[in-house]
Design a protein around this motif. Sequence first.
Motif, PDB file in Angstrom:
ATOM      1  N   LEU A 117     -11.646  -9.038  -0.948  1.00 40.68           N
ATOM      2  CA  LEU A 117     -10.887  -8.710  -2.156  1.00 40.68           C
ATOM      3  C   LEU A 117     -10.797  -7.198  -2.355  1.00 40.68           C
ATOM      4  O   LEU A 117      -9.764  -6.681  -2.798  1.00 40.68           O
ATOM      5  N   PHE A 118     -11.876  -6.488  -2.014  1.00 45.35           N
ATOM      6  CA  PHE A 118     -11.848  -5.027  -2.093  1.00 45.35           C
ATOM      7  C   PHE A 118     -10.807  -4.462  -1.135  1.00 45.35           C
ATOM      8  O   PHE A 118     -10.026  -3.572  -1.490  1.00 45.35           O
ATOM      9  N   GLY A 119     -10.796  -4.965   0.104  1.00 44.55           N
ATOM     10  CA  GLY A 119      -9.810  -4.496   1.071  1.00 44.55           C
ATOM     11  C   GLY A 119      -8.392  -4.810   0.637  1.00 44.55           C
ATOM     12  O   GLY A 119      -7.474  -4.004   0.847  1.00 44.55           O
ATOM     13  N   LEU A 120      -8.193  -5.977   0.030  1.00 46.58           N
ATOM     14  CA  LEU A 120      -6.865  -6.339  -0.472  1.00 46.58           C
ATOM     15  C   LEU A 120      -6.402  -5.364  -1.545  1.00 46.58           C
ATOM     16  O   LEU A 120      -5.249  -4.906  -1.536  1.00 46.58           O
ATOM     17  N   GLY A 121      -7.309  -5.036  -2.462  1.00 43.55           N
ATOM     18  CA  GLY A 121      -6.919  -4.154  -3.554  1.00 43.55           C
ATOM     19  C   GLY A 121      -6.730  -2.705  -3.133  1.00 43.55           C
ATOM     20  O   GLY A 121      -5.801  -2.039  -3.590  1.00 43.55           O
ATOM     21  N   ILE A 122      -7.596  -2.200  -2.248  1.00 43.90           N
ATOM     22  CA  ILE A 122      -7.558  -0.789  -1.868  1.00 43.90           C
ATOM     23  C   ILE A 122      -6.591  -0.530  -0.724  1.00 43.90           C
ATOM     24  O   ILE A 122      -5.653   0.277  -0.845  1.00 43.90           O
ATOM     25  N   PHE A 123      -6.793  -1.192   0.388  1.00 43.21           N
ATOM     26  CA  PHE A 123      -6.020  -0.864   1.589  1.00 43.21           C
ATOM     27  C   PHE A 123      -4.641  -1.519   1.604  1.00 43.21           C
ATOM     28  O   PHE A 123      -3.643  -0.875   1.960  1.00 43.21           O
ATOM     29  N   VAL A 124      -4.580  -2.785   1.221  1.00 45.48           N
ATOM     30  CA  VAL A 124      -3.309  -3.505   1.296  1.00 45.48           C
ATOM     31  C   VAL A 124      -2.355  -3.072   0.190  1.00 45.48           C
ATOM     32  O   VAL A 124      -1.175  -2.786   0.444  1.00 45.48           O
ATOM     33  N   ILE A 125      -2.873  -2.980  -1.053  1.00 47.87           N
ATOM     34  CA  ILE A 125      -2.004  -2.733  -2.205  1.00 47.87           C
ATOM     35  C   ILE A 125      -1.974  -1.259  -2.594  1.00 47.87           C
ATOM     36  O   ILE A 125      -0.918  -0.628  -2.620  1.00 47.87           O
ATOM     37  N   PHE A 126      -3.157  -0.685  -2.885  1.00 46.29           N
ATOM     38  CA  PHE A 126      -3.194   0.679  -3.422  1.00 46.29           C
ATOM     39  C   PHE A 126      -2.734   1.717  -2.399  1.00 46.29           C
ATOM     40  O   PHE A 126      -1.886   2.572  -2.698  1.00 46.29           O
ATOM     41  N   LEU A 127      -3.279   1.680  -1.192  1.00 47.51           N
ATOM     42  CA  LEU A 127      -2.901   2.650  -0.165  1.00 47.51           C
ATOM     43  C   LEU A 127      -1.633   2.261   0.585  1.00 47.51           C
ATOM     44  O   LEU A 127      -1.103   3.066   1.355  1.00 47.51           O
ATOM     45  N   GLY A 128      -1.172   1.055   0.386  1.00 51.60           N
ATOM     46  CA  GLY A 128       0.105   0.642   0.961  1.00 51.60           C
ATOM     47  C   GLY A 128       0.087   0.351   2.449  1.00 51.60           C
ATOM     48  O   GLY A 128       1.134   0.391   3.102  1.00 51.60           O
ATOM     49  N   PHE A 129      -1.089   0.041   3.019  1.00 50.69           N
ATOM     50  CA  PHE A 129      -1.153  -0.286   4.444  1.00 50.69           C
ATOM     51  C   PHE A 129      -0.606  -1.674   4.738  1.00 50.69           C
ATOM     52  O   PHE A 129      -0.303  -1.987   5.890  1.00 50.69           O
ATOM     53  N   GLY A 130      -0.488  -2.481   3.694  1.00 51.15           N
ATOM     54  CA  GLY A 130       0.002  -3.836   3.881  1.00 51.15           C
ATOM     55  C   GLY A 130      -1.010  -4.718   4.583  1.00 51.15           C
ATOM     56  O   GLY A 130      -2.124  -4.304   4.917  1.00 51.15           O
ATOM     57  N   VAL A 131      -0.612  -5.963   4.803  1.00 52.42           N
ATOM     58  CA  VAL A 131      -1.451  -6.892   5.555  1.00 52.42           C
ATOM     59  C   VAL A 131      -1.322  -6.523   7.022  1.00 52.42           C
ATOM     60  O   VAL A 131      -0.323  -6.834   7.669  1.00 52.42           O
ATOM     61  N   SER A 132      -2.314  -5.847   7.556  1.00 54.23           N
ATOM     62  CA  SER A 132      -2.168  -5.227   8.869  1.00 54.23           C
ATOM     63  C   SER A 132      -3.520  -5.102   9.566  1.00 54.23           C
ATOM     64  O   SER A 132      -4.581  -5.301   8.960  1.00 54.23           O
ATOM     65  N   ILE A 133      -3.460  -4.740  10.856  1.00 54.83           N
ATOM     66  CA  ILE A 133      -4.676  -4.499  11.628  1.00 54.83           C
ATOM     67  C   ILE A 133      -5.478  -3.359  11.022  1.00 54.83           C
ATOM     68  O   ILE A 133      -6.712  -3.409  10.969  1.00 54.83           O
ATOM     69  N   LEU A 134      -4.791  -2.329  10.532  1.00 51.57           N
ATOM     70  CA  LEU A 134      -5.481  -1.194   9.937  1.00 51.57           C
ATOM     71  C   LEU A 134      -6.268  -1.613   8.707  1.00 51.57           C
ATOM     72  O   LEU A 134      -7.438  -1.244   8.546  1.00 51.57           O
ATOM     73  N   SER A 135      -5.661  -2.397   7.838  1.00 47.23           N
ATOM     74  CA  SER A 135      -6.348  -2.867   6.631  1.00 47.23           C
ATOM     75  C   SER A 135      -7.543  -3.745   6.990  1.00 47.23           C
ATOM     76  O   SER A 135      -8.632  -3.610   6.422  1.00 47.23           O
ATOM     77  N   GLY A 136      -7.349  -4.649   7.958  1.00 48.24           N
ATOM     78  CA  GLY A 136      -8.441  -5.528   8.353  1.00 48.24           C
ATOM     79  C   GLY A 136      -9.590  -4.773   8.992  1.00 48.24           C
ATOM     80  O   GLY A 136     -10.760  -5.049   8.710  1.00 48.24           O
ATOM     81  N   SER A 137      -9.283  -3.805   9.859  1.00 47.54           N
ATOM     82  CA  SER A 137     -10.333  -3.041  10.525  1.00 47.54           C
ATOM     83  C   SER A 137     -11.131  -2.219   9.520  1.00 47.54           C
ATOM     84  O   SER A 137     -12.367  -2.156   9.600  1.00 47.54           O
ATOM     85  N   LEU A 138     -10.444  -1.566   8.587  1.00 43.03           N
ATOM     86  CA  LEU A 138     -11.146  -0.763   7.589  1.00 43.03           C
ATOM     87  C   LEU A 138     -12.013  -1.633   6.681  1.00 43.03           C
ATOM     88  O   LEU A 138     -13.125  -1.244   6.310  1.00 43.03           O
ATOM     89  N   THR A 139     -11.517  -2.822   6.335  1.00 42.61           N
ATOM     90  CA  THR A 139     -12.305  -3.726   5.504  1.00 42.61           C
ATOM     91  C   THR A 139     -13.553  -4.192   6.225  1.00 42.61           C
ATOM     92  O   THR A 139     -14.659  -4.185   5.663  1.00 42.61           O
ATOM     93  N   LEU A 140     -13.408  -4.587   7.489  1.00 40.57           N
ATOM     94  CA  LEU A 140     -14.577  -4.987   8.280  1.00 40.57           C
ATOM     95  C   LEU A 140     -15.523  -3.813   8.482  1.00 40.57           C
ATOM     96  O   LEU A 140     -16.747  -3.979   8.477  1.00 40.57           O
ATOM     97  N   GLY A 141     -14.959  -2.602   8.677  1.00 36.28           N
ATOM     98  CA  GLY A 141     -15.797  -1.423   8.840  1.00 36.28           C
ATOM     99  C   GLY A 141     -16.647  -1.153   7.615  1.00 36.28           C
ATOM    100  O   GLY A 141     -17.842  -0.828   7.734  1.00 36.28           O
ATOM    101  N   ILE A 142     -16.062  -1.268   6.428  1.00 39.30           N
ATOM    102  CA  ILE A 142     -16.833  -1.067   5.193  1.00 39.30           C
ATOM    103  C   ILE A 142     -17.885  -2.156   5.036  1.00 39.30           C
ATOM    104  O   ILE A 142     -18.997  -1.898   4.547  1.00 39.30           O
ATOM    105  N   MET A 143     -17.571  -3.370   5.467  1.00 35.58           N
ATOM    106  CA  MET A 143     -18.523  -4.476   5.349  1.00 35.58           C
ATOM    107  C   MET A 143     -19.761  -4.253   6.210  1.00 35.58           C
ATOM    108  O   MET A 143     -20.888  -4.552   5.783  1.00 35.58           O
ATOM    109  N   ILE A 144     -19.595  -3.719   7.426  1.00 35.29           N
ATOM    110  CA  ILE A 144     -20.745  -3.517   8.312  1.00 35.29           C
ATOM    111  C   ILE A 144     -21.373  -2.138   8.140  1.00 35.29           C
ATOM    112  O   ILE A 144     -22.424  -1.860   8.729  1.00 35.29           O
TER     113      ILE A 144
END
Length: 281
Positions: A117-144
């Motif tokens: 949900l954090f990645g959805l709000g920050i990377f997908v919506i706020f930063l405008g990366f959309g539903v993408s590999i970049l958003s998913g990688s950054l979200t997983l990176g923050i998680m680990i």
Amino acid sequence: MNARTEQRIAFAFLLAATLLVVLPVVVILVIIFMKGASALNLDFLLGFPENGMNAGGIFPAILGTLWLVFGAVAFAVPLGVLSAIYLVEYSRDNAISRLIKLAIVNLAGVPSVVYGLFGLGIFVIFLGFGVSILSGSLTLGIMILPVIITASREALESVPRSFRLVSFSLGASRWQTIRHAVLPHALPGIMTGTILGLGRAAGETAPILFTVAAFYLPALPVSVFDQTMALPYHLYVISTQVPGIREEFRFGTALVLLLLVLLLNLAAIILRYRFRKKKKW
């Protein structure tokens, strides 16, 4: 009761506890292997999904998982190691630094769906990366990231203080001391944190569900701003959303995911072993 009898009883309890943990895992692995091994062939591993995922292969999901894992590690490892270096070597031991360390440890226990949900709000919506590999990688990176910071901090703290004192006495700066006298000896511990992060990033479904995973995408992405399939989400979909799919297809996908995580961890363990052999203390 003599000491020998107490030792035997303690050994029996410890053995029973170990078997209670190991046996269910072994049974699960055997079941997955027996039911999924028949699906493993070149068409399944290198083919593209067809007929709404009722036929074809899982190559886009395998490649997508690798992209997400390597993207997460490329983001989390440098940031995590640098954060650990600051906390161990530069920050003062005060209430603020202790609070930060406690927060990092607590972040490691946050449910993965919250990171999604954090990645959805920050990377997908706020930063405008959309539903993408970049958003998913950054979200997983923050998680680990908390796992890597914690493991790296413990590895740095395990390096004897005398190594630093000798380096300072020879006129080296603090950064030169960290780079040449501390980091080389802390690398095995840092690699341990990376291994834990690899395993978690490769197997998570909730974070990629919100940020990157595609339901059915029989083509490869061409940039980091495209969606991609991923094995954990693919396994979830074919197990719950696709009726009439063959059983060996589901178990074969699970087996490929397990083997992929095993190979990634094995490569990291071999690299850690090579660094550990260079230790002189």
